[in-house]
Design an enzyme around this catalytic site. Structure first.
Site, PDB file in Angstrom:
ATOM      1  N   SER A  52       1.001  -1.267   0.062  1.00  0.00           N
ATOM      2  CA  SER A  52      -0.193   0.053   0.143  1.00  0.00           C
ATOM      3  C   SER A  52       0.869   1.144   0.134  1.00  0.00           C
ATOM      4  O   SER A  52       1.544   1.440  -1.080  1.00  0.00           O
ATOM      5  CB  SER A  52      -0.863  -0.141   1.205  1.00  0.00           C
TER       6      SER A  52
ATOM      7  N   LYS B 179     -21.528  18.136   7.083  1.00  0.00           N
ATOM      8  CA  LYS B 179     -20.432  18.564   8.180  1.00  0.00           C
ATOM      9  C   LYS B 179     -20.215  17.592   8.874  1.00  0.00           C
ATOM     10  O   LYS B 179     -21.170  16.930   9.682  1.00  0.00           O
ATOM     11  CB  LYS B 179     -20.854  19.757   8.784  1.00  0.00           C
TER      12      LYS B 179
END
Length: 329
Positions: free
Chosen positions: A127, A179
């Site tokens: 990764s 949000k």
């Protein structure tokens, strides 16, 4: 009887004085070594046998990758070093944050643009670790090293059902529905999930584009190697993720054959961990200080165990380019 009492008081007073001077001596010694390390930190050839002495620099990238400005500055010094004729980067990392891996890749590319650079995969370059490995123009891995895990993930715990069970409800007022979403305290809305999915997809496209550009892989092969799985070093050679099977000796031979580097040059460690808190002499000094005041067992326990490291993954925020099969694969 009074003479015995006076002698006992004098003895205790002497012990306190002795402890004080021992602590002071340790503090002075640690301060002296810190001063020397700080003075050496600014030298362009830190970690080498001396200014102007030709060598091959050995850089080690281990563990979880995060943003690290100290490491970037150390690599910038390496890129400008007159002593380093070439660079061998040893990687043993499962990855880390996507941003941290990008930062490391960029810093290593600056080194590779000025000096022949080759990566040696010791245990794994998975990764984000593979993002770092692609900074070099040549990748060497052991046959059973792990490479790949090309992908991005976003993880967060959701305790909404637990909170409902114990009768706790989170109240909040926010400017818009997305949000601070998702927050883990309520079921994830389809809109929030779609926003996170778009974030992951964008970073994944960036990762795939890097593999395509840096490794020259395209089409069906690109789709195969970027589906998130890991490969051994031997498989990596077949899939063009790795260039050769071998060790540091293999890397030196490649530098000699392809880049004209003298194979007899000594290979020297280039220290990336410039932060004073990471230096081993401070651990030793802290232990000695604790010994002097009677806290030796505690200090040895803190320095000798991996307790702090065990919390590494819990402190990673944001998008991850990280291979940890116990949790995801």
């Amino acid at each position: 009887m009074s003479l015995d009492a006076d002698a006992l008081v004098d003895r205790r007073r002497m012990r306190r004085k002795l402890t004080f001077w021992r602590v002071l001596a340790v503090l002075v010694a640690v301060a002296g070594v810190v001063a020397v390390a700080t003075a050496l930190r600014g030298r362009a050839d830190l970690g080498f046998g001396g200014p102007g002495s030709a060598q091959i620099a050995r850089v080690s990238i281990k563990g979880v990758i995060r943003n690290d400005q100290d490491r970037v500055e150390a690599l910038e010094r390496l890129a400008k070093s007159r002593a380093a004729r070439a660079v061998i980067v040893h990687i043993d990392s499962p990855g880390g944050t996507t941003a941290g891996s990008e930062q490391l890749h960029t810093a290593l590319r600056k080194v590779a643009e000025t000096k022949p650079t080759v990566v040696v995969v010791d245990g794994m370059a998975a990764s984000g670790g593979y993002i770092a490995a692609m900074a070099a123009d040549h990748i060497v891995a052991q046959g059973n090293s792990i490479v790949g895990s090309i992908g991005v993930l976003f993880q967060y715990p959701n305790v909404a059902d637990l909170m409902k069970t114990i009768g706790i409800k989170l109240e909040e007022v926010k400017s818009s529905p997305l949000k601070a979403a998702p927050n883990g305290f309520e079921p994830t809305s389809p809109e929030a999930r779609a926003a996170i999915a778009a974030l992951v997809a964008d970073s994944y496209d960036w990762f795939r584009g890097m593999v395509k550009e840096r490794r020259g892989i395209d089409g069906e092969l690109l789709a195969r190697v970027t589906d998130g799985r890991v490969f051994t070093g031997r498989q990596g050679v077949e899939l063009k993720l790795v260039d050769a099977i071998g060790t540091e000796e293999t890397a030196v031979a490649w530098l000699a054959k392809q880049k004209g580097i003298d194979p007899k040059l000594p290979v020297r460690d280039w220290k990336l961990e410039a932060r004073l808190g990471d230096l081993s002499f401070l651990h030793l000094g802290s232990t000695a200080l604790a010994e002097a005041v009677g806290l030796g067992p505690l200090a040895r326990a803190l320095v000798g165990t991996g307790t702090i490291q065990s919390f590494e993954r819990l402190s990673l925020d944001g998008l991850l380019a990280l291979w940890h099969p116990a949790a995801s694969d």
